[in-house]
Design an enzyme around this catalytic site. Sequence first.
Site, PDB file in Angstrom:
ATOM      1  CG  HIS A 145      31.561  53.527 -39.690  1.00  0.00           C
ATOM      2  ND1 HIS A 145      30.868  52.630 -38.918  1.00  0.00           N
ATOM      3  CD2 HIS A 145      30.673  54.459 -40.089  1.00  0.00           C
ATOM      4  CE1 HIS A 145      29.595  53.006 -38.852  1.00  0.00           C
ATOM      5  NE2 HIS A 145      29.450  54.120 -39.546  1.00  0.00           N
ATOM      6  CE  LYS A 166      36.132  48.993 -41.731  1.00  0.00           C
ATOM      7  NZ  LYS A 166      35.300  48.505 -42.855  1.00  0.00           N
ATOM      8  CG  ASP A 184      30.854  48.787 -36.402  1.00  0.00           C
ATOM      9  OD1 ASP A 184      31.002  48.840 -37.638  1.00  0.00           O
ATOM     10  OD2 ASP A 184      29.775  49.047 -35.841  1.00  0.00           O
ATOM     11  NE  ARG A 250      48.823  49.382 -58.714  1.00  0.00           N
ATOM     12  CZ  ARG A 250      48.277  48.749 -59.741  1.00  0.00           C
ATOM     13  NH1 ARG A 250      49.022  47.920 -60.471  1.00  0.00           N
ATOM     14  NH2 ARG A 250      47.012  48.935 -60.051  1.00  0.00           N
TER      15      ARG A 250
END
Length: 314
Positions: A145, A166, A184, A250
């Site tokens: 996916h 997405k 997808d 981060r």
Amino acid sequence: MKQGRRITIREILAAQGTVAKMRLLEGEAGLDRYIDHARIQKPSLAFAGFTKNLSDYRLQVIGQTELQYLATRTETEQQQAVDAVFALRLAGVVVTRNLMPPDIIREAARRTETPLIISEFPSSTFMTNMMLFLSDRLAPVVYQHGVYMDIFGLGVLVTGASGIGKSEIGLELISRGHRLIADDMVEFSRKSPGVVVGRSPEALRYHMEIRGLGILNIRDLYGAAAITDAKRLSLVVEMVPWDQLAPEDRVLGEESETELLDVSIPRVPVPIRSGRSLAVLVEVATRNQLLKQRGIHSGEAFVQSLQKRIDQGK
């Protein structure tokens, strides 16, 4: 989900009959027998009586050498050798160089309903071309996916939880000039050691699902330049919630990989937060991967420079 692949002799003839100059001689009833391995065998040792490693799920090729060897045996020995080989109910047998096989082989093919095919090519040429074809058709496949894009020439898979956005990121990337491969559901196959190629399943090709807009045909909306059929996978960009990323990641980013079809693919987590241009971040992650492929690692260089300043007391 990883899927094994197979191809029938009927499908091989339909796809390669003209290219490989093949024609069916006997055994039409067995055309739906299949092979599941790209490697081709020659039953040379089998004609000498050693049939242990002869696989009924591989294509068998009989050339001039095998026919000449059979001709040196007595009729009884020929019968025993041919019967032992065809009793294995082989998927298919190809005789090369446009040689007409002897009646003993034709009769065994008819009796066992084994497809017996003639090719005009020499054995070496036929086997090389057919192995290339079969390697492509029988390559291991897994479905994943995500949204698969061609960004700056690299195949980039954008993954993340359902509903995380997405497809919207993919649509923005298309608007910025990049190309859609699949939305997808993406079909990945391993074409050679270390090489995974992704494409869209045929039913979904060129289409995207955008919540609120429905199913969009990207080729119709943006033109042929906005789509491409397949690309080697070079990077996985995973969309993750901001609070799931460790503080050090981060700042410095996370050097990691993911396994797909036993091939290690670089993976980059991108934290999602309101106000961030995620399409731009995916572009930057792709550019950074291009730099890494050239041996330039910005994060490592920064850490080394910082460590050097610390060591110098600055």
